[in-house]
Design a protein around this motif. Structure first.
Motif, PDB file in Angstrom:
ATOM      1  N   GLY A  58       0.771  -1.233   0.000  1.00 19.40           N
ATOM      2  CA  GLY A  58       0.000   0.000   0.000  1.00 19.40           C
ATOM      3  C   GLY A  58       0.803   1.285   0.000  1.00 19.40           C
ATOM      4  N   PHE A  59       2.124   1.208  -0.065  1.00 23.26           N
ATOM      5  CA  PHE A  59       2.941   2.416   0.007  1.00 23.26           C
ATOM      6  C   PHE A  59       2.652   3.365  -1.158  1.00 23.26           C
ATOM      7  CE2 PHE A  59       6.815   4.878  -0.872  1.00 23.26           C
ATOM      8  CZ  PHE A  59       6.913   5.573   0.322  1.00 23.26           C
ATOM      9  N   HIS A  60       2.651   2.855  -2.378  1.00 19.23           N
ATOM     10  CA  HIS A  60       2.425   3.724  -3.530  1.00 19.23           C
ATOM     11  C   HIS A  60       0.993   4.278  -3.551  1.00 19.23           C
ATOM     12  CE1 HIS A  60       6.246   1.968  -4.808  1.00 19.23           C
ATOM     13  NE2 HIS A  60       6.371   3.063  -5.537  1.00 19.23           N
ATOM     14  N   TRP A  61       0.036   3.496  -3.089  1.00 21.11           N
ATOM     15  CA  TRP A  61      -1.340   3.977  -3.003  1.00 21.11           C
ATOM     16  C   TRP A  61      -1.439   5.106  -1.980  1.00 21.11           C
ATOM     17  CZ3 TRP A  61      -5.425   4.843  -5.470  1.00 21.11           C
ATOM     18  CH2 TRP A  61      -6.657   5.035  -4.853  1.00 21.11           C
ATOM     19  N   MET A  62      -0.732   4.980  -0.858  1.00 28.99           N
ATOM     20  CA  MET A  62      -0.707   6.041   0.144  1.00 28.99           C
ATOM     21  C   MET A  62      -0.113   7.311  -0.468  1.00 28.99           C
ATOM     22  SD  MET A  62       1.513   7.912   2.291  1.00 28.99           S
ATOM     23  CE  MET A  62       3.012   6.976   2.119  1.00 28.99           C
ATOM     24  N   LEU A  63       0.959   7.176  -1.255  1.00 27.05           N
ATOM     25  CA  LEU A  63       1.557   8.342  -1.911  1.00 27.05           C
ATOM     26  C   LEU A  63       0.580   8.991  -2.894  1.00 27.05           C
ATOM     27  CD1 LEU A  63       5.214   7.212  -2.713  1.00 27.05           C
ATOM     28  CD2 LEU A  63       4.454   8.763  -0.913  1.00 27.05           C
ATOM     29  N   ALA A  64      -0.152   8.169  -3.629  1.00 25.94           N
ATOM     30  CA  ALA A  64      -1.127   8.697  -4.592  1.00 25.94           C
ATOM     31  C   ALA A  64      -2.232   9.481  -3.871  1.00 25.94           C
ATOM     32  CB  ALA A  64      -1.717   7.560  -5.417  1.00 25.94           C
ATOM     33  N   ARG A  65      -2.737   8.937  -2.766  1.00 22.02           N
ATOM     34  CA  ARG A  65      -3.771   9.634  -1.990  1.00 22.02           C
ATOM     35  C   ARG A  65      -3.239  10.944  -1.417  1.00 22.02           C
ATOM     36  NH1 ARG A  65      -4.188   4.748   0.578  1.00 22.02           N
ATOM     37  NH2 ARG A  65      -3.708   5.755   2.541  1.00 22.02           N
ATOM     38  N   ALA A  66      -2.029  10.902  -0.864  1.00 24.87           N
ATOM     39  CA  ALA A  66      -1.427  12.108  -0.289  1.00 24.87           C
ATOM     40  C   ALA A  66      -1.174  13.153  -1.376  1.00 24.87           C
ATOM     41  CB  ALA A  66      -0.131  11.763   0.441  1.00 24.87           C
ATOM     42  N   SER A  67      -0.773  12.710  -2.546  1.00 27.08           N
ATOM     43  CA  SER A  67      -0.532  13.637  -3.665  1.00 27.08           C
ATOM     44  C   SER A  67      -1.838  14.288  -4.110  1.00 27.08           C
ATOM     45  CB  SER A  67       0.116  12.907  -4.843  1.00 27.08           C
ATOM     46  OG  SER A  67       1.394  12.441  -4.477  1.00 27.08           O
ATOM     47  N   ALA A  68      -2.911  13.529  -4.149  1.00 25.24           N
ATOM     48  CA  ALA A  68      -4.213  14.089  -4.521  1.00 25.24           C
ATOM     49  C   ALA A  68      -4.658  15.134  -3.506  1.00 25.24           C
ATOM     50  CB  ALA A  68      -5.246  12.968  -4.639  1.00 25.24           C
ATOM     51  N   ARG A  69      -4.487  14.847  -2.220  1.00 29.31           N
ATOM     52  CA  ARG A  69      -4.840  15.823  -1.171  1.00 29.31           C
ATOM     53  C   ARG A  69      -3.999  17.090  -1.309  1.00 29.31           C
ATOM     54  NH1 ARG A  69      -5.007  11.201   2.086  1.00 29.31           N
ATOM     55  NH2 ARG A  69      -2.944  11.650   2.899  1.00 29.31           N
ATOM     56  N   GLN A  70      -2.697  16.912  -1.577  1.00 32.71           N
ATOM     57  CA  GLN A  70      -1.791  18.053  -1.733  1.00 32.71           C
ATOM     58  C   GLN A  70      -2.215  18.905  -2.927  1.00 32.71           C
ATOM     59  OE1 GLN A  70       0.796  18.752   0.376  1.00 32.71           O
ATOM     60  NE2 GLN A  70       1.394  20.580  -0.732  1.00 32.71           N
ATOM     61  N   LEU A  71      -2.590  18.268  -4.021  1.00 29.44           N
ATOM     62  CA  LEU A  71      -3.034  18.994  -5.211  1.00 29.44           C
ATOM     63  C   LEU A  71      -4.266  19.838  -4.909  1.00 29.44           C
ATOM     64  CD1 LEU A  71      -2.873  19.574  -8.261  1.00 29.44           C
ATOM     65  CD2 LEU A  71      -4.255  17.530  -8.613  1.00 29.44           C
ATOM     66  N   LEU A  72      -5.185  19.292  -4.143  1.00 32.65           N
ATOM     67  CA  LEU A  72      -6.391  20.042  -3.788  1.00 32.65           C
ATOM     68  C   LEU A  72      -6.072  21.221  -2.870  1.00 32.65           C
ATOM     69  CD1 LEU A  72      -8.908  17.116  -3.228  1.00 32.65           C
ATOM     70  CD2 LEU A  72      -8.838  18.728  -5.156  1.00 32.65           C
ATOM     71  N   ARG A  73      -5.125  21.020  -1.942  1.00 34.97           N
ATOM     72  CA  ARG A  73      -4.767  22.078  -0.986  1.00 34.97           C
ATOM     73  C   ARG A  73      -3.938  23.180  -1.628  1.00 34.97           C
ATOM     74  NH1 ARG A  73      -2.146  18.947   3.822  1.00 34.97           N
ATOM     75  NH2 ARG A  73      -3.175  17.125   3.049  1.00 34.97           N
ATOM     76  N   THR A  74      -2.977  22.779  -2.447  1.00 34.43           N
ATOM     77  CA  THR A  74      -2.046  23.744  -3.044  1.00 34.43           C
ATOM     78  C   THR A  74      -1.859  23.416  -4.524  1.00 34.43           C
ATOM     79  OG1 THR A  74      -0.156  22.399  -2.386  1.00 34.43           O
ATOM     80  CG2 THR A  74      -0.793  24.166  -0.880  1.00 34.43           C
ATOM     81  N   PRO A  75      -2.838  23.761  -5.359  1.00 33.57           N
ATOM     82  CA  PRO A  75      -2.765  23.390  -6.770  1.00 33.57           C
ATOM     83  C   PRO A  75      -1.575  23.992  -7.524  1.00 33.57           C
ATOM     84  CG  PRO A  75      -4.654  24.820  -6.355  1.00 33.57           C
ATOM     85  CD  PRO A  75      -4.062  24.471  -5.028  1.00 33.57           C
ATOM     86  N   LEU A  76      -1.041  25.090  -7.043  1.00 32.13           N
ATOM     87  CA  LEU A  76       0.120  25.683  -7.707  1.00 32.13           C
ATOM     88  C   LEU A  76       1.446  25.078  -7.246  1.00 32.13           C
ATOM     89  CD1 LEU A  76      -0.998  29.429  -7.748  1.00 32.13           C
ATOM     90  CD2 LEU A  76      -1.186  27.704  -9.573  1.00 32.13           C
ATOM     91  N   ARG A  77       1.376  24.241  -6.243  1.00 37.64           N
ATOM     92  CA  ARG A  77       2.575  23.579  -5.707  1.00 37.64           C
ATOM     93  C   ARG A  77       2.207  22.140  -5.324  1.00 37.64           C
ATOM     94  NH1 ARG A  77       5.691  24.381  -0.503  1.00 37.64           N
ATOM     95  NH2 ARG A  77       7.794  23.873  -1.102  1.00 37.64           N
TER      96      ARG A  77
END
Length: 179
Positions: free
Chosen positions: A153-172
């Motif tokens: 599940g490591f890569h899936w956790m990274l994908a979820r965290a990346s999606a959350r980050q994109l929503l929070r800071t779309p320019l970064r």
């Protein structure tokens, strides 16, 4: 090329953060061992694995959990430096910090500790790319390491965290990357 089977120092660090990492611990642990195995194959002069590399491996992504963010390089370095200070090993701080700070560098690293930092950067890239980028490592070795240390599940956790980050800071969206 041999798969890295044990790193007591890394295990000690992981054990001290097991509660914080929680259910992601098996996946993070296996990511670390995949990275260390690829690192060892890319940088065979560093055998047995140096303390600096073992410590950096344990701390390199830890800020994801301790600070709840993908902007985790600085928090991970702070945690590693505190660990080194506690052990009286601040002489390793420069190398450990470089290993952590540059492990998502997009271009080759050519400054202090270049041999270890560049091999660590490549090793992490091999794992994050699921072996699509291999930096010359043979595919059968990559598959052997992946089989010994499954994703859990490591890569899936990274994908979820990346999606959350994109929503929070779309320019970064991926603040951990460095040029």
């Amino acid at each position: 090329m041999d798969v890295v089977l044990e790193c007591p120092l890394t295990e000690q660090i992981l054990a001290s953060f097991a509660t914080v990492i929680g259910k992601d611990l098996p996946g993070y642990r296996n990511h670390i061992y995949r990275v260390l195995s690829f690192y060892s194959a890319l940088n065979p002069q560093d055998r047995p694995l140096s303390c600096a590399v073992q410590i950096a491996a344990a701390f390199h992504d830890l800020g994801i959990w301790t600070h709840g963010t993908l902007d985790y390089l600085a928090p991970s370095i702070q945690l590693a430096r505190a660990f080194l200070a506690e052990r009286g090993e601040l002489q390793l701080a420069e190398q450990v910090s470089a290993l952590i700070e540059q492990h998502h560098k997009l271009r080759p690293y050519r400054q202090a500790h270049a041999a270890s930092v560049e091999a660590f950067r490549q090793a992490d890239t091999i794992d994050v790319s699921l072996g699509l980028l291999n930096f010359g490592l043979p595919r059968p070795f990559i598959v052997e390491v992946q089989a010994r240390y499954p994703d859990q599940g490591f890569h899936w956790m990274l994908a979820r965290a990346s999606a959350r980050q994109l929503l929070r800071t779309p320019l970064r969206p991926l603040p951990m990357f460095r040029w």
